[in-house]
Design an enzyme around this catalytic site. Sequence first.
Site, PDB file in Angstrom:
ATOM      1  CE1 TYR A   1     -16.990  11.546 -16.223  1.00  0.00           C
ATOM      2  CE2 TYR A   1     -15.576  11.654 -13.834  1.00  0.00           C
ATOM      3  CZ  TYR A   1     -16.396  10.870 -14.786  1.00  0.00           C
ATOM      4  OH  TYR A   1     -16.730   9.693 -14.424  1.00  0.00           O
TER       5      TYR A   1
ATOM      6  CG  ASP B   1      -8.811  15.829 -15.482  1.00  0.00           C
ATOM      7  OD1 ASP B   1      -8.149  15.154 -16.277  1.00  0.00           O
ATOM      8  OD2 ASP B   1      -9.952  15.310 -15.176  1.00  0.00           O
TER       9      ASP B   1
ATOM     10  NE  ARG C   1      -2.584   0.385   3.665  1.00  0.00           N
ATOM     11  CZ  ARG C   1      -1.902   0.954   4.789  1.00  0.00           C
ATOM     12  NH1 ARG C   1      -1.584   2.382   4.521  1.00  0.00           N
ATOM     13  NH2 ARG C   1      -1.703   0.283   5.811  1.00  0.00           N
TER      14      ARG C   1
ATOM     15  CE  LYS D   1     -11.865   7.651 -18.534  1.00  0.00           C
ATOM     16  NZ  LYS D   1     -11.701   7.507 -17.202  1.00  0.00           N
TER      17      LYS D   1
END
Length: 424
Positions: free
Chosen positions: A101, A174, A49, A199
């Site tokens: 978005y 972004d 982690r 993406k």
Amino acid sequence: MSYSAAATVTARAGIAEDTAFGAVTPPLYLTSTYKLPAFKHPGQYDYSRSNNPTRDILADALCQLEQGSRAIVTGSGMSACLLALQLLGPDDTLVIPHDCYGGSYRLFTNLAERKQAFKLQVINFQQRDWAVRITAAQPAMIWLETPSNPLLQITDVKAVCQLAKGLNARVVVDNTFLSPVLQQPLVLGADIVVHSTTKYINGHSDIVGGVLIAKDPTVGDELKWWANCLGVTGPAFDSYMTLRGLRTLVPRLQLQQQTTAELVSFLQRQPLVSRLYYPGLAEHPGHATAKAQQAGFGAMCSFDLAAPAEALPVFFASLRLFTLAQSLGGIESLICHPGSMTHASMSAAAQQTAGIGPTLIRLSIGIEAAADLIADLQAGFHAVANWLNQPQPIRSHQPVSRDDAGQAKADQQFRRNPALTALW
């Protein structure tokens, strides 16, 4: 960074660096924990982690591409957004664009309204008074999305960063729609860049992931601490897959942009396209700015269908290559109805303010042959034209009851899938 340099960074990330067996391709470390060399003497890695070798290779490559100082790979694009927001407190103001978005909009508005995590100001960066309104808001953080999703509006990153510097505000960009190959916001003056690596960076629609890249190493260290604390770091396997996809990012984008240019030219000639949204068009309001701050215009475009909303099912059902689906940036071409899909979490009023109309369609162009994609869209337009020429039945408009209105709001908030009702 030049195209050739980006191609080298993406192709060579982690190659021939294995110190254990000399593997050319970096291995996948699926371990959750690591052996300590000695008591109270932890090694470079102790728990995945916190740190993982596979994830670190991806982070280092993306950091180099964006020319940052620290990159944190996360489990999704939304967790990368959430991580950036840890820099804000209840008395801080976050400025966001009115047309961002839908998932980001949902996160921002709900954290501000339901959790009072920060104050929120929504601003239209396309209006002339954007600088005056930002100055009046006195923000601690300014969030940009350029090109915007789904209307591909362009914001001048340099201009916003210059204003932010005088206000002592951080700028987060972004950069999902373009990737570091086509735009580098940190070089333009931004403080933090976020991506949904789901993406273009991965490019194969087979993982979900995100990344946050900081310019200042001190800020990067703080965000890395928060990523470990919150547990939002990305899985090793997803990092491995993303690294594999990253290697072909440059040639993929080159081909996708070429194909997009051909499709845009086709769409310009279609009578059933009432408006076309693509920054590569000279008449696009943000064309000059995009040309100045981007290395290309990307492989996304949107258009308004010049037909009633009832024609949308006809159009979508006629397509064979374009897949009606969420997401973008993969090697396969996707088509999306933002109003009911990616931006369904925005209220009808917010969608209207953002300019998302009922017949807006968004395209993510893949690597298929341009001629085949054009023929596919042509089939859709022909189907709609035939539908328009047929007598239409009279449609009844039933009033929405109070209960139905409440359910509609809930569905909009959570974008429920009827097939998964038992899970909500």
